[in-house]
Design a protein around this motif. Structure first.
Motif, mmCIF file in Angstrom:
data_model
loop_
_atom_site.group_PDB
_atom_site.id
_atom_site.type_symbol
_atom_site.label_atom_id
_atom_site.label_comp_id
_atom_site.label_asym_id
_atom_site.label_seq_id
_atom_site.Cartn_x
_atom_site.Cartn_y
_atom_site.Cartn_z
ATOM 1 N N LEU A 83 0.857 -1.177 0.000
ATOM 2 C CA LEU A 83 0.000 0.000 0.000
ATOM 3 C C LEU A 83 0.896 1.230 0.000
ATOM 4 O O LEU A 83 1.754 1.365 0.872
ATOM 5 N N VAL A 84 0.727 2.094 -0.996
ATOM 6 C CA VAL A 84 1.538 3.303 -1.125
ATOM 7 C C VAL A 84 0.621 4.513 -0.990
ATOM 8 O O VAL A 84 -0.388 4.614 -1.691
ATOM 9 N N MET A 85 0.976 5.398 -0.074
ATOM 10 C CA MET A 85 0.212 6.637 0.157
ATOM 11 C C MET A 85 1.156 7.806 -0.043
ATOM 12 O O MET A 85 2.302 7.747 0.409
ATOM 13 N N PHE A 86 0.682 8.836 -0.701
ATOM 14 C CA PHE A 86 1.588 9.967 -0.945
ATOM 15 C C PHE A 86 0.849 11.291 -1.010
ATOM 16 O O PHE A 86 -0.330 11.354 -1.344
ATOM 17 N N ASP A 87 1.575 12.332 -0.655
ATOM 18 C CA ASP A 87 1.141 13.725 -0.806
ATOM 19 C C ASP A 87 2.225 14.416 -1.603
ATOM 20 O O ASP A 87 3.398 14.376 -1.226
ATOM 21 N N MET A 88 1.832 15.038 -2.696
ATOM 22 C CA MET A 88 2.784 15.733 -3.548
ATOM 23 C C MET A 88 2.326 17.172 -3.720
ATOM 24 O O MET A 88 1.129 17.429 -3.869
ATOM 25 N N PRO A 89 3.274 18.099 -3.736
ATOM 26 C CA PRO A 89 2.881 19.489 -3.999
ATOM 27 C C PRO A 89 2.417 19.643 -5.445
ATOM 28 O O PRO A 89 2.920 18.964 -6.344
#
Length: 102
Positions: free
Chosen positions: A4-10
């Motif tokens: 499971l991959v979770m990310f926040d990117m600008p």
């Protein structure tokens, strides 16, 4: 197993949006499917396979943003609870089926 991959990117600048889109495309190319926005999951054969996919993620990490990954067993993944709404069509299609080996 599942990764499971979770990310926040600008996404403030055009370059940030481009990098974010590129990361998503690489995830999809690597066999990940979107569980919800900025959360992707991939089925793996075991811990070694899951770690191999995480090592490949290290190669495509963008400079900015926060990325987290978890390795889950099928049992742990099956115990995930959807607290609001209902299952999407993609979730219904990608439901794991019991595999029996003799």
């Amino acid at each position: 197993m599942r990764v499971l991959v979770m990310f926040d990117m600008p996404t403030h600048t055009k370059e940030d949006r481009k990098n974010s889109a590129k990361f998503r495309k690489e995830l999809i190319k690597g066999g990940f499917i979107m569980l919800q926005f900025s959360v992707y999951v991939r089925i793996c054969k075991g811990v070694a396979s899951a770690n191999s996919h995480l090592d490949r993620l290290d190669l495509i990490l963008p400079e900015k943003g926060n990325i987290r990954a978890l390795i889950l067993t099928e049992k742990q993944f099956d115990h995930m609870r959807l607290l609001l709404g209902k299952r999407s069509k993609i979730e219904e299609i990608n439901k794991p089926r019991q595999l029996v080996l003799f």
